[in-house]
Design an enzyme around this catalytic site. Sequence first.
Site, short mmCIF file in Angstrom:
data_model
loop_
_atom_site.label_atom_id
_atom_site.label_comp_id
_atom_site.label_asym_id
_atom_site.label_seq_id
_atom_site.Cartn_x
_atom_site.Cartn_y
_atom_site.Cartn_z
N ILE A 7 0.99 -1.17 0.04
CA ILE A 7 0.08 -0.08 0.09
C ILE A 7 0.70 1.12 -0.05
O ILE A 7 1.70 1.44 0.92
CB ILE A 7 -0.90 0.07 1.28
CG1 ILE A 7 -1.81 -1.15 1.40
CG2 ILE A 7 -1.83 1.32 1.12
CD1 ILE A 7 -2.43 -1.39 2.39
N THR A 8 0.67 2.22 -0.81
CA THR A 8 1.63 3.24 -0.99
C THR A 8 0.82 4.35 -0.02
O THR A 8 -0.10 4.53 -0.16
CB THR A 8 1.82 3.84 -2.49
OG1 THR A 8 0.50 4.26 -3.04
CG2 THR A 8 2.29 2.74 -3.55
N GLY A 9 1.66 5.19 0.45
CA GLY A 9 1.02 6.15 1.37
C GLY A 9 0.27 5.74 2.39
O GLY A 9 -0.80 6.13 2.86
N ALA A 10 1.03 4.65 3.04
CA ALA A 10 0.23 4.02 4.15
C ALA A 10 0.38 4.77 5.72
O ALA A 10 0.03 4.00 6.62
CB ALA A 10 0.46 2.43 4.30
N SER A 12 -0.46 7.52 6.61
CA SER A 12 -1.72 8.51 7.14
C SER A 12 -3.12 8.17 6.60
O SER A 12 -2.81 7.37 5.52
CB SER A 12 -1.62 9.87 7.24
OG SER A 12 -1.56 10.42 5.83
N GLY A 13 -4.25 8.62 6.90
CA GLY A 13 -5.36 8.72 6.13
C GLY A 13 -5.76 7.19 5.82
O GLY A 13 -5.72 6.30 6.38
N TYR A 190 -4.41 18.24 -9.27
CA TYR A 190 -4.88 17.04 -8.43
C TYR A 190 -6.17 16.17 -9.20
O TYR A 190 -6.23 15.16 -9.12
CB TYR A 190 -5.33 17.52 -7.05
CG TYR A 190 -6.08 16.32 -6.11
CD1 TYR A 190 -5.25 15.30 -5.44
CD2 TYR A 190 -7.48 16.30 -5.93
CE1 TYR A 190 -5.92 14.40 -4.93
CE2 TYR A 190 -8.17 15.29 -5.40
CZ TYR A 190 -7.33 14.33 -4.56
OH TYR A 190 -7.91 13.38 -3.82
P1 NDP Z 1 -3.33 11.76 3.24
O1 NDP Z 1 -2.90 13.08 2.97
O2 NDP Z 1 -3.66 11.45 4.68
O3 NDP Z 1 -2.65 10.48 2.70
C1 NDP Z 1 -1.93 10.48 1.69
C2 NDP Z 1 -0.58 9.63 1.87
O4 NDP Z 1 0.33 9.85 0.66
C3 NDP Z 1 0.38 9.97 2.75
O5 NDP Z 1 0.78 8.83 3.52
C4 NDP Z 1 1.58 10.66 2.16
O6 NDP Z 1 2.80 10.48 2.75
C5 NDP Z 1 1.69 9.83 0.97
N1 NDP Z 1 2.54 10.48 0.29
C6 NDP Z 1 2.49 11.93 -0.24
N2 NDP Z 1 3.32 12.11 -1.27
C7 NDP Z 1 3.96 10.94 -1.71
C8 NDP Z 1 5.43 10.71 -2.12
N3 NDP Z 1 5.93 11.61 -2.87
N4 NDP Z 1 5.71 9.41 -1.88
C9 NDP Z 1 5.17 8.53 -1.26
N5 NDP Z 1 4.09 8.69 -0.43
C10 NDP Z 1 3.53 9.91 -0.56
O7 NDP Z 1 -4.61 11.52 2.12
P2 NDP Z 1 -5.66 10.69 2.04
O8 NDP Z 1 -5.57 9.45 3.01
O9 NDP Z 1 -7.30 11.45 2.07
O10 NDP Z 1 -5.55 10.11 0.56
C11 NDP Z 1 -5.39 8.83 0.26
C12 NDP Z 1 -6.10 8.64 -1.21
O11 NDP Z 1 -7.41 8.94 -1.11
C13 NDP Z 1 -5.68 9.55 -2.42
O12 NDP Z 1 -5.33 8.86 -3.45
C14 NDP Z 1 -6.79 10.49 -2.50
O13 NDP Z 1 -6.69 11.00 -3.87
C15 NDP Z 1 -8.13 9.44 -1.92
N6 NDP Z 1 -9.11 10.22 -1.83
C16 NDP Z 1 -9.33 10.89 -0.59
C17 NDP Z 1 -10.66 11.38 -0.24
C18 NDP Z 1 -10.51 12.06 0.84
O14 NDP Z 1 -11.98 12.69 1.00
N7 NDP Z 1 -9.65 12.35 1.72
C19 NDP Z 1 -11.65 11.32 -1.15
C20 NDP Z 1 -11.25 10.51 -2.27
C21 NDP Z 1 -10.09 10.10 -2.66
P3 NDP Z 1 2.95 11.45 4.26
O15 NDP Z 1 2.41 10.72 5.34
O16 NDP Z 1 4.76 11.29 4.32
O17 NDP Z 1 2.71 12.65 4.02
#
Ligand code: NDP
Length: 315
Positions: A7-10, A12-13, A190
């Site tokens: 899972i990429t970006g795991a 947070s969120g 975005y």
């Molecule tokens: P977060 O900002 O909480 O999570 C985003 C994650 O991406 C973080 O772990 C962040 O890392 C990571 N990230 C950002 N840049 C990089 C990079 N260069 N390399 C590796 N990791 C990176 O946002 P969400 O959880 O909300 O978003 C997750 C997905 O959900 C996204 O694809 C978003 O488009 C989608 N989404 C979100 C919605 C919402 O309402 N929130 C609605 C619909 C879709 P770090 O912790 O280091 O910053």
Amino acid sequence: RKGSVIITGASSGLGLATAKALAETGKWHVIMACRDFLKAERAAKSAGMSKENYTIMHLDLASLDSVRQFVDSYKRSGRPLDVLVCNAAVYQPTAKEPSFTAEGFELSVGTNHLGHFLLSRLLLDDLKQSDYPSKRLIIVGSITGNTNTLAGNVPPKANLGDLRGLAGGLNGLNSSTMIDGGEFDGAKAYKDSKVCNMLTMQEFHRRFHEETGITFASLYPGCIATTGLFREHIPLFRLLFPPFQKYITKGFVSEDEAGKRLAQVVSDPSLTKSGVYWSWNKASASFENQLSQEASDQEKARKIWELSEKLVGLA
Ligand code: NDP
């Protein structure tokens, strides 16, 4: 054996909530592919994930070298790959000026689309070789890129135009930083990147589903108004957005619930159909959703695939 899911970006969120939901079943080993190791370790600990259920590996999607290194180390680890989840994203709604990836692509499309495009292309063979009952490649989409919805009609709307900016390299030097060739707009970049994510999933499906048996899917998990995604928004927005989503649009979902939804797309035996964009209704039941015209344009999907191959060095 346990399933192996990247899972990429795991850190947070949504990514973290999904990692947690899968780890808790005891049936999955989660590879948390994150740019900030310490943050990911702390996040996993505070989510109560136990050590034997996850591994953190470094991946910075804003650098194609980092993507290649990640893939090399993963292959050397000898772990099978059963599911890949492209979840990480950056969102810069208030940025006045563009930022850039290591290779000089505008940061939102560079990270959210191009980084994931290279990652999934390089890991496709590993997925193909997996003997897991259902192997899947999931690219997280969004309602905001879908102009057939209310949320997708909030300006600036997603629009990839004739792709002239992408063809020029999105570098702000000899091309625009925007896919359609327009002026930089962080919120639009975005949304454009999310349209690319959804088109890429469908192009993968057309090119590889039959031959490989891999399920390709995308989803809109609901509006998770509390995640870090909105960290760069103005304070008033961050204060009002969660209650607005909860009480006015009623589209609000908690991080936990959204994580369970994505975890279903990873592992639910009934969600094996390929080429689908999943959404959930008010009773939290999944259904196959319709994409906007642009987000299901086959010709555009093919062109984006070919242009992206050139930009990431695959063609
Ligand atoms: P977060 O900002 O909480 O999570 C985003 C994650 O991406 C973080 O772990 C962040 O890392 C990571 N990230 C950002 N840049 C990089 C990079 N260069 N390399 C590796 N990791 C990176 O946002 P969400 O959880 O909300 O978003 C997750 C997905 O959900 C996204 O694809 C978003 O488009 C989608 N989404 C979100 C919605 C919402 O309402 N929130 C609605 C619909 C879709 P770090 O912790 O280091 O910053």
